[in-house]
Design a protein around this motif. Structure first.
Motif, mmCIF file in Angstrom:
data_model
loop_
_atom_site.group_PDB
_atom_site.id
_atom_site.type_symbol
_atom_site.label_atom_id
_atom_site.label_comp_id
_atom_site.label_asym_id
_atom_site.label_seq_id
_atom_site.Cartn_x
_atom_site.Cartn_y
_atom_site.Cartn_z
ATOM 1 N N GLU A 92 0.741 -1.233 0.028
ATOM 2 C CA GLU A 92 0.027 -0.127 -0.063
ATOM 3 C C GLU A 92 0.892 1.280 -0.003
ATOM 4 O O GLU A 92 1.981 1.633 0.721
ATOM 5 C CB GLU A 92 -0.969 0.079 1.386
ATOM 6 C CG GLU A 92 -1.760 -1.167 1.109
ATOM 7 C CD GLU A 92 -2.588 -1.452 2.683
ATOM 8 O OE1 GLU A 92 -2.159 -0.939 3.579
ATOM 9 O OE2 GLU A 92 -3.640 -2.071 2.687
ATOM 10 N N LEU A 93 0.430 2.216 -0.749
ATOM 11 C CA LEU A 93 1.078 3.499 -0.944
ATOM 12 C C LEU A 93 0.048 4.726 -0.614
ATOM 13 O O LEU A 93 -1.031 4.629 -0.967
ATOM 14 C CB LEU A 93 1.694 3.678 -1.997
ATOM 15 C CG LEU A 93 2.930 2.646 -2.464
ATOM 16 C CD1 LEU A 93 2.206 1.659 -3.412
ATOM 17 C CD2 LEU A 93 4.131 3.403 -3.128
ATOM 18 N N VAL A 94 0.580 5.754 -0.036
ATOM 19 C CA VAL A 94 -0.391 6.940 0.079
ATOM 20 C C VAL A 94 0.752 8.002 -0.405
ATOM 21 O O VAL A 94 1.813 8.502 0.144
ATOM 22 C CB VAL A 94 -0.900 7.175 1.490
ATOM 23 C CG1 VAL A 94 -1.345 8.603 1.610
ATOM 24 C CG2 VAL A 94 -1.745 6.282 1.714
ATOM 25 N N ASP A 95 0.194 8.675 -1.526
ATOM 26 C CA ASP A 95 0.914 10.064 -1.958
ATOM 27 C C ASP A 95 2.249 9.813 -2.260
ATOM 28 O O ASP A 95 3.091 10.417 -1.954
ATOM 29 C CB ASP A 95 0.870 11.270 -1.257
ATOM 30 C CG ASP A 95 -0.786 11.792 -0.854
ATOM 31 O OD1 ASP A 95 -1.419 11.587 -1.903
ATOM 32 O OD2 ASP A 95 -1.245 12.327 -0.020
ATOM 33 N N GLY A 96 2.656 8.512 -2.983
ATOM 34 C CA GLY A 96 3.964 8.204 -3.127
ATOM 35 C C GLY A 96 4.995 7.623 -2.272
ATOM 36 O O GLY A 96 5.925 7.294 -2.539
ATOM 37 N N GLU A 97 4.203 7.470 -1.047
ATOM 38 C CA GLU A 97 5.086 6.746 0.298
ATOM 39 C C GLU A 97 4.375 5.472 0.436
ATOM 40 O O GLU A 97 3.302 5.135 0.372
ATOM 41 C CB GLU A 97 4.779 7.958 1.358
ATOM 42 C CG GLU A 97 5.633 9.295 1.239
ATOM 43 C CD GLU A 97 5.561 9.980 2.257
ATOM 44 O OE1 GLU A 97 6.435 10.768 2.691
ATOM 45 O OE2 GLU A 97 4.335 10.153 3.150
ATOM 46 N N PHE A 98 5.352 4.705 1.180
ATOM 47 C CA PHE A 98 4.843 3.320 1.668
ATOM 48 C C PHE A 98 4.107 3.635 2.745
ATOM 49 O O PHE A 98 4.325 4.448 3.727
ATOM 50 C CB PHE A 98 6.166 2.469 2.083
ATOM 51 C CG PHE A 98 7.310 2.177 1.102
ATOM 52 C CD1 PHE A 98 7.023 2.350 -0.305
ATOM 53 C CD2 PHE A 98 8.340 1.612 1.488
ATOM 54 C CE1 PHE A 98 7.799 2.200 -1.221
ATOM 55 C CE2 PHE A 98 9.270 1.342 0.588
ATOM 56 C CZ PHE A 98 9.266 1.655 -0.672
ATOM 57 N N HIS A 99 2.906 3.062 2.940
ATOM 58 C CA HIS A 99 2.005 3.566 4.004
ATOM 59 C C HIS A 99 1.249 2.343 3.963
ATOM 60 O O HIS A 99 0.331 1.981 3.001
ATOM 61 C CB HIS A 99 1.131 4.690 3.737
ATOM 62 C CG HIS A 99 0.363 5.276 4.882
ATOM 63 N ND1 HIS A 99 0.935 5.781 5.905
ATOM 64 C CD2 HIS A 99 -0.871 5.122 5.222
ATOM 65 C CE1 HIS A 99 -0.136 6.245 6.886
ATOM 66 N NE2 HIS A 99 -1.083 5.885 6.160
ATOM 67 N N GLY A 100 0.816 1.764 5.161
ATOM 68 C CA GLY A 100 0.085 0.538 5.357
ATOM 69 C C GLY A 100 0.949 -0.727 5.425
ATOM 70 O O GLY A 100 1.958 -0.491 5.710
ATOM 71 N N LYS A 101 0.272 -1.894 4.954
ATOM 72 C CA LYS A 101 1.019 -3.147 4.926
ATOM 73 C C LYS A 101 1.852 -2.916 3.416
ATOM 74 O O LYS A 101 1.075 -2.838 2.363
ATOM 75 C CB LYS A 101 0.157 -4.117 4.957
ATOM 76 C CG LYS A 101 -0.540 -4.402 6.504
ATOM 77 C CD LYS A 101 -1.310 -5.651 6.489
ATOM 78 C CE LYS A 101 -1.810 -5.471 8.114
ATOM 79 N NZ LYS A 101 -2.562 -6.766 8.239
ATOM 80 N N GLY A 102 2.906 -3.452 3.595
ATOM 81 C CA GLY A 102 3.790 -3.578 2.449
ATOM 82 C C GLY A 102 4.960 -4.636 2.626
ATOM 83 O O GLY A 102 5.658 -4.582 3.697
ATOM 84 N N THR A 103 5.532 -4.945 1.602
ATOM 85 C CA THR A 103 6.845 -5.967 1.747
ATOM 86 C C THR A 103 8.051 -5.453 0.522
ATOM 87 O O THR A 103 7.628 -5.221 -0.542
ATOM 88 C CB THR A 103 6.370 -7.298 1.578
ATOM 89 O OG1 THR A 103 5.515 -7.853 2.344
ATOM 90 C CG2 THR A 103 7.608 -8.354 1.675
ATOM 91 N N LEU A 104 9.144 -5.426 1.373
ATOM 92 C CA LEU A 104 10.371 -5.222 0.402
ATOM 93 C C LEU A 104 11.059 -6.735 -0.037
ATOM 94 O O LEU A 104 11.334 -7.483 0.936
ATOM 95 C CB LEU A 104 11.206 -4.212 1.030
ATOM 96 C CG LEU A 104 11.155 -2.929 1.195
ATOM 97 C CD1 LEU A 104 11.862 -2.346 2.243
ATOM 98 C CD2 LEU A 104 11.325 -2.335 -0.324
ATOM 99 N N PHE A 105 11.019 -7.134 -1.088
ATOM 100 C CA PHE A 105 11.602 -8.128 -1.699
ATOM 101 C C PHE A 105 12.947 -8.036 -2.193
ATOM 102 O O PHE A 105 13.026 -7.024 -3.119
ATOM 103 C CB PHE A 105 10.824 -8.717 -2.816
ATOM 104 C CG PHE A 105 9.451 -9.223 -2.200
ATOM 105 C CD1 PHE A 105 9.235 -10.447 -1.804
ATOM 106 C CD2 PHE A 105 8.229 -8.408 -2.455
ATOM 107 C CE1 PHE A 105 8.090 -10.893 -1.432
ATOM 108 C CE2 PHE A 105 7.225 -8.699 -1.958
ATOM 109 C CZ PHE A 105 6.820 -9.963 -1.665
#
Length: 117
Positions: A36-49
């Protein structure tokens, strides 16, 4: 998919075109963020692979990690405390312990009794 100076993004956008909602952002080194992103930023749940290394699953707040967990490529979850892998006492990796490999230097030879003359 849109490219940005050797980066790419595919996913939802807001009314002004910023990355917003669910998407996938790929960095020049191949690292991918999926979430998830908000206004171009990682925001909410997310995974870096991280290619060939593992993944970092996190809860983000406008680009900053709130909570997260690191997993190695073989699925082992990193722990700050009580880490039993690659310690000074036992330098084996998770896969070696899981598959029953003995630590380096440990002998399979048992003491023999002295032969009677």
């Amino acid at each position: 998919m849109e490219e940005f100076i050797k980066c790419s993004y595919s996913g939802e956008r807001n009314e002004v075109g910023a990355m917003n909602g669910k998407g996938e952002f790929t960095f020049p080194n191949g690292t991918r963020y999926v979430g998830e992103l908000v206004d171009g930023e990682f925001h909410g749940k997310g995974t870096l692979f991280y290619p060939g290394r593992g993944r970092y699953e996190a809860e983000w707040d406008h680009g900053k990690v709130i909570t997260g967990q690191l997993f190695f490529e073989d699925g082992l979850q990193f722990q700050d405390e009580k880490w039993i892998y690659c310690s000074p006492e036992d330098r084996r990796y998770n896969i070696e312990i899981t598959n029953g490999l003995r630590p380096a230097g440990e002998s399979n030879i048992t003491p023999t009794t002295q032969e009677k003359s």
